[in-house]
Write a protein that holds these residues in place. Structure first.
Motif, PDB file in Angstrom:
ATOM      1  N   VAL A 149      -9.586  -0.273   4.958  1.00 20.27           N
ATOM      2  CA  VAL A 149      -9.459  -1.844   4.814  1.00 20.27           C
ATOM      3  C   VAL A 149      -9.653  -2.654   6.175  1.00 20.27           C
ATOM      4  O   VAL A 149     -10.302  -3.888   6.281  1.00 20.27           O
ATOM      5  CB  VAL A 149      -8.159  -2.251   4.566  1.00 20.27           C
ATOM      6  N   HIS A 159       0.730  -0.989  -0.020  1.00 16.31           N
ATOM      7  CA  HIS A 159       0.098  -0.125   0.171  1.00 16.31           C
ATOM      8  C   HIS A 159       1.003   1.367  -0.132  1.00 16.31           C
ATOM      9  O   HIS A 159       0.652   2.028   0.767  1.00 16.31           O
ATOM     10  CB  HIS A 159      -0.886  -0.096   1.322  1.00 16.31           C
ATOM     11  N   ASN A 206       3.126   3.659   3.295  1.00 17.73           N
ATOM     12  CA  ASN A 206       2.276   3.703   4.798  1.00 17.73           C
ATOM     13  C   ASN A 206       3.445   3.591   5.856  1.00 17.73           C
ATOM     14  O   ASN A 206       4.495   3.337   5.573  1.00 17.73           O
ATOM     15  CB  ASN A 206       1.270   2.492   4.777  1.00 17.73           C
ATOM     16  N   LEU A 251      -3.661   2.858  15.142  1.00 23.76           N
ATOM     17  CA  LEU A 251      -3.977   4.006  14.280  1.00 23.76           C
ATOM     18  C   LEU A 251      -3.790   3.344  12.919  1.00 23.76           C
ATOM     19  O   LEU A 251      -3.963   3.995  11.929  1.00 23.76           O
ATOM     20  CB  LEU A 251      -3.430   5.370  14.452  1.00 23.76           C
ATOM     21  N   HIS A 252      -2.940   2.372  12.801  1.00 27.85           N
ATOM     22  CA  HIS A 252      -2.453   1.692  11.494  1.00 27.85           C
ATOM     23  C   HIS A 252      -3.039   0.205  11.451  1.00 27.85           C
ATOM     24  O   HIS A 252      -4.118  -0.064  11.571  1.00 27.85           O
ATOM     25  CB  HIS A 252      -0.705   1.809  11.512  1.00 27.85           C
ATOM     26  N   GLY A 253      -2.198  -0.929  11.141  1.00 33.29           N
ATOM     27  CA  GLY A 253      -2.701  -2.146  11.224  1.00 33.29           C
ATOM     28  C   GLY A 253      -3.523  -2.414  12.406  1.00 33.29           C
ATOM     29  O   GLY A 253      -4.523  -3.525  12.125  1.00 33.29           O
ATOM     30  N   ARG A 260       0.909  -8.276   4.526  1.00 29.71           N
ATOM     31  CA  ARG A 260       1.711  -7.176   4.054  1.00 29.71           C
ATOM     32  C   ARG A 260       3.296  -7.653   3.904  1.00 29.71           C
ATOM     33  O   ARG A 260       3.996  -6.767   3.256  1.00 29.71           O
ATOM     34  CB  ARG A 260       1.613  -6.004   5.246  1.00 29.71           C
ATOM     35  N   GLY A 314     -11.395   1.997  12.024  1.00 29.09           N
ATOM     36  CA  GLY A 314     -11.914   1.617  10.613  1.00 29.09           C
ATOM     37  C   GLY A 314     -12.067   2.457   9.643  1.00 29.09           C
ATOM     38  O   GLY A 314     -12.501   2.258   8.648  1.00 29.09           O
ATOM     39  N   ARG A 316     -12.417   7.365  18.761  1.00 29.58           N
ATOM     40  CA  ARG A 316     -12.544   7.518  17.184  1.00 29.58           C
ATOM     41  C   ARG A 316     -13.223   6.451  16.768  1.00 29.58           C
ATOM     42  O   ARG A 316     -13.088   5.381  17.044  1.00 29.58           O
ATOM     43  CB  ARG A 316     -11.030   7.502  16.590  1.00 29.58           C
ATOM     44  N   LEU A 317     -13.847   6.555  15.422  1.00 29.35           N
ATOM     45  CA  LEU A 317     -14.372   5.548  14.832  1.00 29.35           C
ATOM     46  C   LEU A 317     -13.434   4.538  14.156  1.00 29.35           C
ATOM     47  O   LEU A 317     -12.894   5.163  13.041  1.00 29.35           O
ATOM     48  CB  LEU A 317     -15.390   6.080  13.681  1.00 29.35           C
ATOM     49  N   ALA A 369      -5.590  -1.414  13.996  1.00 28.74           N
ATOM     50  CA  ALA A 369      -7.125  -0.983  13.588  1.00 28.74           C
ATOM     51  C   ALA A 369      -8.044  -2.024  13.671  1.00 28.74           C
ATOM     52  O   ALA A 369      -9.520  -1.827  13.955  1.00 28.74           O
ATOM     53  CB  ALA A 369      -7.198   0.131  12.771  1.00 28.74           C
ATOM     54  N   TYR A 394     -20.167  15.402   9.631  1.00 24.99           N
ATOM     55  CA  TYR A 394     -18.999  15.492  10.033  1.00 24.99           C
ATOM     56  C   TYR A 394     -17.950  14.725   9.228  1.00 24.99           C
ATOM     57  O   TYR A 394     -16.584  14.946   8.925  1.00 24.99           O
ATOM     58  CB  TYR A 394     -19.029  14.844  11.446  1.00 24.99           C
ATOM     59  N   PHE A 395     -18.601  13.250   9.055  1.00 25.37           N
ATOM     60  CA  PHE A 395     -17.549  12.234   8.213  1.00 25.37           C
ATOM     61  C   PHE A 395     -17.616  12.796   6.491  1.00 25.37           C
ATOM     62  O   PHE A 395     -16.592  12.702   6.230  1.00 25.37           O
ATOM     63  CB  PHE A 395     -18.320  10.947   8.381  1.00 25.37           C
TER      64      PHE A 395
HETATM   65  C1  SDX Z   1      -4.372   1.529   7.919  1.00 24.84           C
HETATM   66  O1  SDX Z   1      -1.611   4.411   5.074  1.00 24.84           O
HETATM   67  C2  SDX Z   1      -1.963   3.326   4.729  1.00 24.84           C
HETATM   68  O2  SDX Z   1      -1.995   3.074   3.714  1.00 24.84           O
HETATM   69  C3  SDX Z   1      -2.555   2.522   5.814  1.00 24.84           C
HETATM   70  C4  SDX Z   1      -3.211   1.341   5.639  1.00 24.84           C
HETATM   71  C5  SDX Z   1      -2.453   0.347   4.732  1.00 24.84           C
HETATM   72  O3  SDX Z   1      -2.679  -0.643   3.903  1.00 24.84           O
HETATM   73  O4  SDX Z   1      -1.122   0.266   5.257  1.00 24.84           O
HETATM   74  O5  SDX Z   1      -4.419   1.512   4.620  1.00 24.84           O
HETATM   75  C6  SDX Z   1      -3.626   0.720   6.676  1.00 24.84           C
HETATM   76  O6  SDX Z   1      -3.621   1.917   8.720  1.00 24.84           O
HETATM   77  C7  SDX Z   1      -5.692   1.896   7.778  1.00 24.84           C
HETATM   78  C8  SDX Z   1      -6.107   3.291   8.773  1.00 24.84           C
HETATM   79  C9  SDX Z   1      -6.495   2.174   9.937  1.00 24.84           C
HETATM   80  N1  SDX Z   1      -6.659   3.165  11.303  1.00 24.84           N
HETATM   81  C10 SDX Z   1      -7.983   3.500  11.565  1.00 24.84           C
HETATM   82  O7  SDX Z   1      -8.998   3.081  11.167  1.00 24.84           O
HETATM   83  C11 SDX Z   1      -7.949   4.447  13.045  1.00 24.84           C
HETATM   84  C12 SDX Z   1      -9.182   5.478  12.826  1.00 24.84           C
HETATM   85  N2  SDX Z   1      -8.579   6.166  11.588  1.00 24.84           N
HETATM   86  C13 SDX Z   1      -7.984   7.651  12.188  1.00 24.84           C
HETATM   87  O8  SDX Z   1      -7.185   7.377  13.071  1.00 24.84           O
HETATM   88  C14 SDX Z   1      -7.566   8.441  10.983  1.00 24.84           C
HETATM   89  O9  SDX Z   1      -8.385   8.497   9.951  1.00 24.84           O
HETATM   90  C15 SDX Z   1      -6.133   7.967  10.408  1.00 24.84           C
HETATM   91  C16 SDX Z   1      -5.001   7.702  11.121  1.00 24.84           C
HETATM   92  C17 SDX Z   1      -6.471   6.609   9.360  1.00 24.84           C
HETATM   93  C18 SDX Z   1      -5.381   8.918   9.171  1.00 24.84           C
HETATM   94  O10 SDX Z   1      -5.491   9.885   9.931  1.00 24.84           O
HETATM   95  P1  SDX Z   1      -4.930  11.320   9.377  1.00 24.84           P
HETATM   96  O11 SDX Z   1      -4.750  11.155   7.872  1.00 24.84           O
HETATM   97  O12 SDX Z   1      -3.856  11.827  10.181  1.00 24.84           O
HETATM   98  O13 SDX Z   1      -6.069  12.548   9.470  1.00 24.84           O
HETATM   99  P2  SDX Z   1      -6.370  13.319  10.733  1.00 24.84           P
HETATM  100  O14 SDX Z   1      -6.098  12.701  11.818  1.00 24.84           O
HETATM  101  O15 SDX Z   1      -5.649  14.509  10.529  1.00 24.84           O
HETATM  102  O16 SDX Z   1      -7.923  13.710  10.636  1.00 24.84           O
HETATM  103  C19 SDX Z   1      -8.413  14.710   9.758  1.00 24.84           C
HETATM  104  C20 SDX Z   1      -9.996  14.843  10.397  1.00 24.84           C
HETATM  105  C21 SDX Z   1      -9.558  15.287  11.938  1.00 24.84           C
HETATM  106  O17 SDX Z   1     -10.468  16.338  12.342  1.00 24.84           O
HETATM  107  P3  SDX Z   1     -10.124  17.856  12.192  1.00 24.84           P
HETATM  108  O18 SDX Z   1      -9.150  18.060  13.222  1.00 24.84           O
HETATM  109  O19 SDX Z   1     -10.253  18.302  10.932  1.00 24.84           O
HETATM  110  O20 SDX Z   1     -11.788  18.531  12.991  1.00 24.84           O
HETATM  111  O21 SDX Z   1     -10.594  13.934  10.594  1.00 24.84           O
HETATM  112  C22 SDX Z   1     -10.964  13.682  11.924  1.00 24.84           C
HETATM  113  C23 SDX Z   1      -9.877  14.195  12.691  1.00 24.84           C
HETATM  114  O22 SDX Z   1     -10.192  14.466  13.955  1.00 24.84           O
HETATM  115  N3  SDX Z   1     -10.957  12.041  12.029  1.00 24.84           N
HETATM  116  C24 SDX Z   1     -11.659  11.162  12.524  1.00 24.84           C
HETATM  117  C25 SDX Z   1     -11.280  10.081  12.185  1.00 24.84           C
HETATM  118  N4  SDX Z   1     -10.259   9.730  11.314  1.00 24.84           N
HETATM  119  C26 SDX Z   1      -9.989  11.248  11.045  1.00 24.84           C
HETATM  120  N5  SDX Z   1     -12.616  11.574  13.425  1.00 24.84           N
HETATM  121  C27 SDX Z   1     -13.348  10.482  14.052  1.00 24.84           C
HETATM  122  N6  SDX Z   1     -13.061   9.209  13.728  1.00 24.84           N
HETATM  123  C28 SDX Z   1     -12.105   8.969  12.890  1.00 24.84           C
HETATM  124  N7  SDX Z   1     -11.675   7.417  12.490  1.00 24.84           N
END
Ligand code: SDX
Length: 428
Positions: A363, A230, A233, A264-266, A389, A304, A301-302, A268, A353-354
């Motif tokens: 994923v 991916h 990452n 925040l990464h795998g 991976r 996924g 945080r939500l 999750a 918001y979303f």
């Molecule tokens: C993987 O990079 C890759 O390719 C990774 C991956 C791979 O195959 O290797 O795809 C695998 O890691 C997928 C992601 C799995 N993680 C999660 O599901 C954890 C929940 N997601 C978040 O923590 C977040 O979305 C990230 C870490 C995935 C991305 O974070 P970013 O790009 O740094 O975005 P951000 O934290 O700056 O968020 C932007 C805004 C913020 O709000 P504001 O400050 O603009 O008001 O979106 C909000 C965040 O608070 N936000 C969320 C959210 N994710 C972002 N709010 C609530 N729930 C969430 N999940």
């Protein structure tokens, strides 16, 4: 025709920086002379706008939700290929002929054995140990038993080390599962293909006839394909960073495993199921948890949801969501967590918001539903991600070494104390 350079005006002077062209996607400003010419560096927390390398392995189109392995769309790969062929594709850049495929499979099977001393290593871990910590330790320990596969410099030696790690890693992953389940560990069955062998090493019971369920093997194969690579990452960037110091492949991958472990990464995929179970225990009140995720004063945080690159549906989530339906129906399993996940997705995707932050399921949102249906414990979900991976980590590490990328050493903007003299203890 877009410009092929950018001009930076600073301190009354104009500085030109060339643009590096891409075949598809982001073009990059080459700032390698920026500090020498201007005394300035860039600052980009989390590298959201920064390219760390030039690569030809995997491409993501975050706006349109597209993913290509060596140019092949993930939807076609997931439907028509198999995990061993995907490993070959990522490592070598093209789909194998039948002879190349047979030779590759044979090359991996040559190493389908892990030193018995490694079994004693896994025995010392408490059963309560998180499998990702065990896996990272065992992967690094592999170096001790395979010293020749450490600092490889030629392409041939890298391919040899890759075959060795691909074969042995599936054993280590299966062993961490058996350890967690309190079951004896074994060496697998060379008559089977890679995914069948992994499945049998995990699920064989010493006192029962083993049956290879094609539905389960098919689901595992598809999930491993979808996790295979991916771009840059967090965990892949870690493997590249550690490898850029010419650290061996096994130790570099061990560092990547630790990075992948993070929620925040795998990690999750484990956090998603724990979140869905929490919502289920709390009466299935989905709206309450969507509100919690939106509340800045609440660190919930939500899990996924959201992605650094995808600002549309993660194409892997779309494929996995459909596969979850098919597999649960085929195995005749009802899973409340899947119903809650579907509700959560629907409520979130209708919420401003979303929608305004372009947060979609990634994923990890549905993958845990399938792992659970296959009888894999929650703490093992990220080990499954790591097994998937592995070919991506190895391919990216190999590319970094063959391209002779320099050792990674970012700069910083310092905001600490100015220079000052030491003060003796009795003067403070
Ligand atoms: C993987 O990079 C890759 O390719 C990774 C991956 C791979 O195959 O290797 O795809 C695998 O890691 C997928 C992601 C799995 N993680 C999660 O599901 C954890 C929940 N997601 C978040 O923590 C977040 O979305 C990230 C870490 C995935 C991305 O974070 P970013 O790009 O740094 O975005 P951000 O934290 O700056 O968020 C932007 C805004 C913020 O709000 P504001 O400050 O603009 O008001 O979106 C909000 C965040 O608070 N936000 C969320 C959210 N994710 C972002 N709010 C609530 N729930 C969430 N999940």
């Amino acid at each position: 025709m877009s410009d092929n350079k950018v001009i930076l005006n600073y301190d009354g002077k104009a500085f030109e920086y060339p643009i590096i062209e891409s075949t598809i996607g982001d073009r990059g400003i080459d700032i390698s002379k920026l500090r020498d010419q201007t005394g300035l560096i860039t600052l980009d927390l989390g590298y959201k706008n920064t390219g760390a390398t030039i690569s030809d392995i995997t491409y993501l189109d975050g706006d349109n939700g597209e993913l290509y392995y060596r140019g092949y769309p993930i939807e076609q790969i997931a439907e028509k290929s198999n995990f061993t062929e995907v490993i070959y594709l990522l490592l070598n850049g093209s789909l194998p002929t039948s002879d190349q495929f047979a030779g590759f499979e044979k090359g991996i099977k040559k190493y389908n054995f892990v030193a018995d001393e490694m079994k004693r290593l896994i025995d010392v871990f408490p059963r309560s140990a998180h499998p990702m910590g065990v896996l990272s330790s065992l992967t690094s320990a592999l170096t001790a038993f395979n010293p020749k596969a450490v600092d490889v410099t030629s392409k041939e030696d890298m391919d040899h080390a890759a075959e060795m790690l691909i074969a042995k890693f599936s054993h280590l992953c299966a062993w961490t599962y058996r350890k967690k389940m309190g079951l004896s560990i074994n060496h697998g069955d060379d008559s089977l293909n890679y995914v069948e062998n992994f499945y049998k090493m995990c699920f064989r019971r010493p006192n029962q006839e083993f049956h290879l369920d094609p539905v389960v093997v098919g689901a595992l194969d598809k999930l491993l394909i979808l996790h295979a690579d991916h771009e840059q990452n967090c965990s892949t960037s870690t493997v590249r960073m550690v490898g850029s110091a010419h650290t061996g492949l096994f130790a570099s991958v061990s560092a990547g495993i630790s990075a992948l472990w993070g929620p925040l990464h795998g990690g999750a995929n484990q956090a998603v199921i724990e979140m869905l179970e929490m919502i289920e225990k709390d009466g299935g009140n989905v709206a309450k948890y969507v509100e919690k995720a939106k509340n800045k004063d609440d660190n919930f945080r939500l899990m996924g949801f959201g992605h650094r690159v995808y600002k549309n549906f993660d194409p892997r989530a779309t494929i996995i969501k459909k596969a979850a339906d098919d597999i649960l129906n085929s195995l005749g399993i009802e899973d409340k967590a899947l119903d809650i996940a579907r509700q959560l997705e629907r409520v979130a995707l209708e919420d401003e918001y979303f929608v305004s932050r372009k947060l979609y399921p990634n994923v990890d949102f549905y993958s845990g539903i399938i792992y659970r249906a296959l009888g894999i414990p929650t703490e093992m979900f990220t080990v499954m991600f790591a097994l998937g991976r592995l070919p991506g980590w190895i391919s990216q590490w190999k590319e970094m070494r063959l391209h002779n990328d320099p050792i990674g050493r970012p700069r910083q903007v310092y905001q600490g104390a100015q220079k000052r003299d030491y003060v003796e203890m009795n003067q403070r």
